[in-house]
Design a protein around this motif. Sequence first.
Motif, PDB file in Angstrom:
ATOM      1  N   ALA A   2       0.823  -1.207   0.000  1.00  0.00           N
ATOM      2  CA  ALA A   2       0.000   0.000   0.000  1.00  0.00           C
ATOM      3  C   ALA A   2       0.860   1.261   0.000  1.00  0.00           C
ATOM      4  CB  ALA A   2      -0.922  -0.006   1.211  1.00  0.00           C
ATOM      5  N   THR A  51       0.720   3.140  -3.196  1.00  0.00           N
ATOM      6  CA  THR A  51      -0.560   3.834  -3.368  1.00  0.00           C
ATOM      7  C   THR A  51      -0.575   5.140  -2.588  1.00  0.00           C
ATOM      8  OG1 THR A  51      -1.428   1.602  -3.280  1.00  0.00           O
ATOM      9  CG2 THR A  51      -3.040   3.394  -3.399  1.00  0.00           C
ATOM     10  N   TRP A  52      -0.074   5.084  -1.355  1.00  0.00           N
ATOM     11  CA  TRP A  52      -0.076   6.292  -0.531  1.00  0.00           C
ATOM     12  C   TRP A  52       0.815   7.379  -1.110  1.00  0.00           C
ATOM     13  CZ3 TRP A  52      -3.794   7.371   2.429  1.00  0.00           C
ATOM     14  CH2 TRP A  52      -4.495   6.363   3.095  1.00  0.00           C
ATOM     15  N   SER A  67      -0.747   8.790  -4.328  1.00  0.00           N
ATOM     16  CA  SER A  67      -1.863   9.712  -4.088  1.00  0.00           C
ATOM     17  C   SER A  67      -1.343  11.049  -3.580  1.00  0.00           C
ATOM     18  CB  SER A  67      -2.819   9.132  -3.047  1.00  0.00           C
ATOM     19  OG  SER A  67      -3.034   7.783  -3.306  1.00  0.00           O
ATOM     20  N   ALA A  68      -0.414  11.004  -2.623  1.00  0.00           N
ATOM     21  CA  ALA A  68       0.097  12.246  -2.034  1.00  0.00           C
ATOM     22  C   ALA A  68       0.774  13.104  -3.101  1.00  0.00           C
ATOM     23  CB  ALA A  68       1.074  11.925  -0.912  1.00  0.00           C
TER      24      ALA A  68
END
Length: 314
Positions: free
Chosen positions: A235, A238-239, A242-243
């Motif tokens: 994950a 993904t984090w 996105s950030a």
Amino acid sequence: MKKISIVVPCFNEQETVNIYFDAMTKMRLQANKDVEKFQIEYWFVDDGSSDQTLPTLKKLQQAHSDEVHYISFSRNFGKESALYAGLNAVTGDYIAVMDVDLQDPPDMLPTMFDILEQGEYDCVGSAREDRKGENPIVSFFSNAFYGLINKMSQTKIIPGARDFRLMTRQMVESIKSMTEYNRFSKGIFSWVGFKTKYLPYKNHERVAGTTSWNFWKLLKYALTGIIDFTERPLAIATWFGSAFSLLSIIAIIAIIVRKFINPFSSVNGWASIVSVILLIGGIQLISIGILGEYIGKIFLEVKRRPIYIIKEKK
Ligand code: UDP
Ligand code: MG
């Protein structure tokens, strides 16, 4: 009378096998002095040793053929494979796994046995009270590992828990049903559930011989543990993704606004652009690396190779 089966992985342990067996015999005689409590069945697993471990085990087996068995691998498959092979062979009511270097004190077994006999617990393990006598760097990384895996994974691992434990047959059957190739016993013991009591354990030095673990092997083992029991690292990509997407949208808006306010602003700031590109490139590579670790494990898993190969068994 109950039978305790003991799985003992041995890798280049020619010096310790007999010392271990003598200490165990002493313990057994002491424990059965007044009432006959338990008999013992040994399953020594020679994990592809290159020294005299196998001949030593054979001699021991001939001398005590009623209680001693051995399995010998075709090569070194690692302690995890040795434990699994042993568990597949045992016939006792209760099953223990123990190191042969006497770092797992035999004197704890009768206590473990008594606790299981009361029927409340399915497993009695041992966990270190302190890390005295250990290399501080190893201690630091061990603590970091337990902190990390317990934060990320649903499978909780007691810090300092050793593999040494006595289990019921039922629990061992569940462990045997976990046929994964990448094995991390501390996680497997916890994953199968059942009620476990941990007895405090004081660190003991090895009686003879040398440890076959070094820092890199331990680090690799820790990574296996994390990858086997949590998908959380996946994950991370993904984090970060996105950030950074959010940040770049804000940056684009800021640039457009600035263009309207001051259409002829000079070109500068290339240094910051390069560092941002490097940063994002680095994060992308790390994310691909994490993916790679998992794919590597999947690759080994889908090949369905045997976890060990037995050359001899008696
Ligand atoms: N062992 C094994 N295969 C290996 C490495 C170790 O079966 O590839 C066995 C070893 O003989 C011992 C136990 O696993 O009985 C624990 O190993 P060691 O004492 O070297 O590890 P430490 O106690 O230092 O963690
Ligand atoms: Mg040891």
